[in-house]
Motif scaffolding. Structure first.
Motif, PDB file in Angstrom:
ATOM      1  N   LYS A 103     -29.760  30.396 -63.346  1.00  0.00           N
ATOM      2  CA  LYS A 103     -29.346  29.388 -62.358  1.00  0.00           C
ATOM      3  C   LYS A 103     -29.949  28.029 -62.701  1.00  0.00           C
ATOM      4  O   LYS A 103     -29.327  26.993 -62.458  1.00  0.00           O
ATOM      5  N   ALA A 118     -25.293  21.276 -55.069  1.00  0.00           N
ATOM      6  CA  ALA A 118     -26.399  20.893 -54.191  1.00  0.00           C
ATOM      7  C   ALA A 118     -27.541  20.305 -55.020  1.00  0.00           C
ATOM      8  O   ALA A 118     -27.765  20.712 -56.165  1.00  0.00           O
ATOM      9  N   VAL A 142     -33.245  26.290 -49.758  1.00  0.00           N
ATOM     10  CA  VAL A 142     -32.807  27.527 -50.419  1.00  0.00           C
ATOM     11  C   VAL A 142     -33.652  27.777 -51.671  1.00  0.00           C
ATOM     12  O   VAL A 142     -33.819  26.872 -52.489  1.00  0.00           O
ATOM     13  N   LYS A 144     -34.022  30.173 -55.074  1.00  0.00           N
ATOM     14  CA  LYS A 144     -33.239  31.111 -55.888  1.00  0.00           C
ATOM     15  C   LYS A 144     -34.032  31.553 -57.104  1.00  0.00           C
ATOM     16  O   LYS A 144     -34.525  30.702 -57.856  1.00  0.00           O
ATOM     17  N   VAL A 154     -31.512  35.192 -53.606  1.00  0.00           N
ATOM     18  CA  VAL A 154     -31.358  33.913 -52.903  1.00  0.00           C
ATOM     19  C   VAL A 154     -31.965  34.020 -51.511  1.00  0.00           C
ATOM     20  O   VAL A 154     -31.593  34.899 -50.740  1.00  0.00           O
ATOM     21  N   ILE A 156     -32.826  31.941 -47.949  1.00  0.00           N
ATOM     22  CA  ILE A 156     -32.650  30.724 -47.159  1.00  0.00           C
ATOM     23  C   ILE A 156     -33.836  30.640 -46.196  1.00  0.00           C
ATOM     24  O   ILE A 156     -34.065  31.556 -45.400  1.00  0.00           O
ATOM     25  N   GLU A 186     -33.316  24.556 -53.814  1.00  0.00           N
ATOM     26  CA  GLU A 186     -32.036  23.870 -53.676  1.00  0.00           C
ATOM     27  C   GLU A 186     -31.808  23.387 -52.248  1.00  0.00           C
ATOM     28  O   GLU A 186     -32.187  24.059 -51.289  1.00  0.00           O
ATOM     29  N   GLU A 187     -31.141  22.269 -52.152  1.00  0.00           N
ATOM     30  CA  GLU A 187     -30.722  21.705 -50.863  1.00  0.00           C
ATOM     31  C   GLU A 187     -29.829  22.717 -50.133  1.00  0.00           C
ATOM     32  O   GLU A 187     -28.971  23.342 -50.755  1.00  0.00           O
ATOM     33  N   PHE A 188     -30.012  22.854 -48.834  1.00  0.00           N
ATOM     34  CA  PHE A 188     -29.190  23.765 -48.025  1.00  0.00           C
ATOM     35  C   PHE A 188     -27.882  23.061 -47.670  1.00  0.00           C
ATOM     36  O   PHE A 188     -27.879  21.932 -47.201  1.00  0.00           O
ATOM     37  N   MET A 189     -26.794  23.755 -47.908  1.00  0.00           N
ATOM     38  CA  MET A 189     -25.484  23.172 -47.579  1.00  0.00           C
ATOM     39  C   MET A 189     -24.800  24.050 -46.535  1.00  0.00           C
ATOM     40  O   MET A 189     -25.123  25.229 -46.389  1.00  0.00           O
ATOM     41  N   GLU A 193     -17.115  29.215 -47.667  1.00  0.00           N
ATOM     42  CA  GLU A 193     -17.242  29.611 -49.066  1.00  0.00           C
ATOM     43  C   GLU A 193     -15.912  30.136 -49.582  1.00  0.00           C
ATOM     44  O   GLU A 193     -15.224  30.865 -48.881  1.00  0.00           O
ATOM     45  N   LYS A 215     -20.395  38.888 -47.870  1.00  0.00           N
ATOM     46  CA  LYS A 215     -21.564  39.431 -48.573  1.00  0.00           C
ATOM     47  C   LYS A 215     -22.502  40.245 -47.693  1.00  0.00           C
ATOM     48  O   LYS A 215     -23.201  41.126 -48.171  1.00  0.00           O
ATOM     49  N   MET A 274     -18.587  25.937 -52.199  1.00  0.00           N
ATOM     50  CA  MET A 274     -18.756  25.706 -50.769  1.00  0.00           C
ATOM     51  C   MET A 274     -18.003  24.434 -50.418  1.00  0.00           C
ATOM     52  O   MET A 274     -18.159  23.405 -51.086  1.00  0.00           O
ATOM     53  N   LEU A 283     -21.608  26.454 -55.670  1.00  0.00           N
ATOM     54  CA  LEU A 283     -22.777  27.223 -55.225  1.00  0.00           C
ATOM     55  C   LEU A 283     -23.365  27.989 -56.391  1.00  0.00           C
ATOM     56  O   LEU A 283     -24.562  28.109 -56.548  1.00  0.00           O
ATOM     57  N   GLU A 284     -22.463  28.593 -57.158  1.00  0.00           N
ATOM     58  CA  GLU A 284     -22.911  29.401 -58.294  1.00  0.00           C
ATOM     59  C   GLU A 284     -21.741  29.627 -59.235  1.00  0.00           C
ATOM     60  O   GLU A 284     -20.577  29.503 -58.854  1.00  0.00           O
TER      61      GLU A 284
HETATM   62  P1  AMP Z   1     -25.475  32.617 -54.821  1.00  0.00           P
HETATM   63  O1  AMP Z   1     -25.880  33.933 -55.419  1.00  0.00           O
HETATM   64  O2  AMP Z   1     -26.073  31.434 -55.480  1.00  0.00           O
HETATM   65  O3  AMP Z   1     -23.995  32.503 -54.618  1.00  0.00           O
HETATM   66  O4  AMP Z   1     -26.022  32.665 -53.337  1.00  0.00           O
HETATM   67  C1  AMP Z   1     -25.706  33.732 -52.487  1.00  0.00           C
HETATM   68  C2  AMP Z   1     -25.317  33.202 -51.132  1.00  0.00           C
HETATM   69  O5  AMP Z   1     -26.367  32.396 -50.588  1.00  0.00           O
HETATM   70  C3  AMP Z   1     -24.101  32.277 -51.185  1.00  0.00           C
HETATM   71  O6  AMP Z   1     -22.916  32.987 -51.167  1.00  0.00           O
HETATM   72  C4  AMP Z   1     -24.330  31.445 -49.948  1.00  0.00           C
HETATM   73  O7  AMP Z   1     -23.900  32.137 -48.787  1.00  0.00           O
HETATM   74  C5  AMP Z   1     -25.834  31.298 -49.881  1.00  0.00           C
HETATM   75  N1  AMP Z   1     -26.260  30.047 -50.524  1.00  0.00           N
HETATM   76  C6  AMP Z   1     -26.555  29.862 -51.831  1.00  0.00           C
HETATM   77  N2  AMP Z   1     -26.889  28.593 -52.085  1.00  0.00           N
HETATM   78  C7  AMP Z   1     -26.815  27.933 -50.920  1.00  0.00           C
HETATM   79  C8  AMP Z   1     -27.034  26.572 -50.517  1.00  0.00           C
HETATM   80  N3  AMP Z   1     -27.439  25.642 -51.383  1.00  0.00           N
HETATM   81  N4  AMP Z   1     -26.840  26.266 -49.227  1.00  0.00           N
HETATM   82  C9  AMP Z   1     -26.466  27.205 -48.338  1.00  0.00           C
HETATM   83  N5  AMP Z   1     -26.238  28.492 -48.643  1.00  0.00           N
HETATM   84  C10 AMP Z   1     -26.406  28.874 -49.915  1.00  0.00           C
END
Ligand code: AMP
Ligand code: GLY
Length: 424
Positions: A103, A118, A142, A144, A154, A156, A186-189, A193, A215, A274, A283-284
């Motif tokens: 990441k 983010a 966030v 990770k 991940v 939060i 990471e900044e929370f958004m 999704e 999820k 997102m 997001l990823e």
């Molecule tokens: P990821 O594996 O990076 O997709 O993260 C898993 C889940 O965490 C995502 O599907 C989002 O629901 C949540 N998430 C990840 N990054 C953020 C972010 N920067 N802000 C808010 N929610 C996040």
């Protein structure tokens, strides 16, 4: 052609089912496969991380094309091993699969090439990250783990205390192993999704129809994160406007960025997006089909998937007119009660045959096995039941009808897959 598929989940079942429809294909193998995949493919008892054994099998059996379904072997470099042996293989090399495997790498790439995502900082030292969290962070924030962590790395964090605990979990206690050697803060958004999967041949990218995952384990997005409890496709929130924005700033930009870095990407790029107030953000990235996104996207694909795989491998994806049916699909995952923490396995599954003569209804096996001639549960996620419909509402009604055809002792599912459709 002889095709080998690497993996053993619902995603690989969906891939095998689609590959089996190709007139080009005479024989399919799957390593290691599962009881459902066995209907289309000869299952081979080699694990997905046994690269040398897999390549030797492919050579001995004159496999024409290998398709890698899973993230671990891709990130570990299975494609490089196959290519070294002169074998044709669909998927990114190790130096490109890093798009999912790290990441910190993907964040730096997006920053360098101005791809919307983010704000973030990467840390290799726990003390440095704590100093940052104490002095500069805004909450929620966030955390990770950098590497692969089965979607669980991940966190939060709503307060500084939670974030301090999170740093301990990821970097010091190493709950996710070496995946936590580097931490992304990471900044929370906030926002909806959406997942958009795409085929990539190194230069050209062709996106597939959109999808949305659920999820969390429990209704109302409560409970722990899982691999995914259900999906629907397309997403009504993925509008023309959103698509135009992503075409302009995200999709081709990512493929070009990877090429500029000398990391030509061939295979699937999965964009986890997102839809924020300030526009779509990444997001990823994943370097493979989603599971259970594949179970709603692949049944709607009109093309011969083997032709598309080959076009990616050969760098001529621009010749493919990728097309999806103008309908919808919903997948509800049937899990073992207790997933993702602890659960019992080995229960006989009843009702699988009901799907055999029904058009537009599919049961993709995720965790099943043969025991004494019967198919039994063999994992947390057991089956993915997919149904199509003219629109999302019809597809959802059909999927929730079809889950009743299946019975096993500790069957568990969410009852609100696709509920968001009502808000669209
Ligand atoms: P990821 O594996 O990076 O997709 O993260 C898993 C889940 O965490 C995502 O599907 C989002 O629901 C949540 N998430 C990840 N990054 C953020 C972010 N920067 N802000 C808010 N929610 C996040
Ligand atoms: N369903 C999410 C994933 O495959 O990563």
């Amino acid at each position: 052609m002889k095709v080998l598929i690497i993996g053993s989940g619902g995603r690989e079942h969906a891939i095998a089912w689609k590959v089996a429809q190709s007139p080009k294909v005479d024989k399919i193998y799957c390593a290691p496969g599962n009881a459902g995949i066995a209907e289309y493919a000869q299952c081979v008892d080699i694990k997905a991380m046994e690269f040398e054994k897999l390549a030797a099998f492919a050579k001995e059996n004159a496999i024409d094309l290998t398709v890698v379904g899973m993230d671990d072997p891709l990130v570990g470099g299975v494609v490089d091993v196959f290519e070294r042996e002169g074998l044709r293989v669909f998927g990114p090399r190790k130096n490109a699969a890093i798009l999912e495997g790290s990441k910190a790498f993907s964040k730096d790439l997006m920053k360098k090439y101005n791809i919307p995502t983010a704000g973030y900082e990467n840390f290799e030292d726990a003390e440095d990250s704590l100093k940052y969290l104490r002095e500069k962070a805004e909450f929620p924030i966030v955390l990770k783990a950098d590497g692969l962590a089965l979607g669980k790395g991940v966190l939060i964090c709503n307060t500084l205390e939670e974030a301090e605990e999170g740093v301990k979990t990821i970097m010091l206690d190493k709950k996710f192993g070496s995946a936590g050697n580097t931490l992304v803060v990471e900044e929370f958004m906030t926002g909806r999704e959406v997942s958009v999967l795409s085929f990539v041949d190194g230069k050209t990218i062709k996106t597939m129809t959109s999808a949305q995952d659920h999820k969390r384990a429990k209704d109302g997005d409560q409970g722990l994160n899982t691999g995914g409890m259900g999906t629907f496709s397309p997403s009504p929130f993925y509008t023309k406007e959103v698509d135009d924005f992503c075409e302009k700033y995200i999709y081709q930009a990512t493929v070009d960025a990877m090429a500029s870095e000398g990391r030509e990407f061939k295979g699937i790029i999965f964009f986890g997006l997102m839809l924020t107030e300030k526009g779509p953000k990444v997001l990823e990235y994943n370097a493979r089909f989603g599971d259970p996104e594949a179970q709603v996207v692949i049944p709607r694909l009109k093309n011969d998937i083997v032709e598309v795989f080959e076009a990616c491998v050969d760098g001529r994806l621009d010749e493919i007119d990728l097309q999806f049916e103008d309908n919808a699909a919903v997948c509800v995952v049937l899990a073992s009660d207790g997933y993702p923490v602890s659960y019992e396995k080995g229960y006989p599954i009843k009702g699988l045959d009901t799907f055999k003569d029904k058009d537009g209804y599919y049961v993709f096996h995720a965790g099943t096995a043969f025991k004494d001639g019967e198919i039994v549960t063999n994992g947390g996620r057991v089956l993915g039941v997919t149904a199509k419909g003219a629109d999302l509402k019809e597809a959802r009604a059909n999927a929730y009808k079809a889950v009743q055809w299946i019975d096993f002792d500790n069957k568990y599912m969410r009852s609100d897959i696709g509920k968001a459709i009502d808000e669209a």
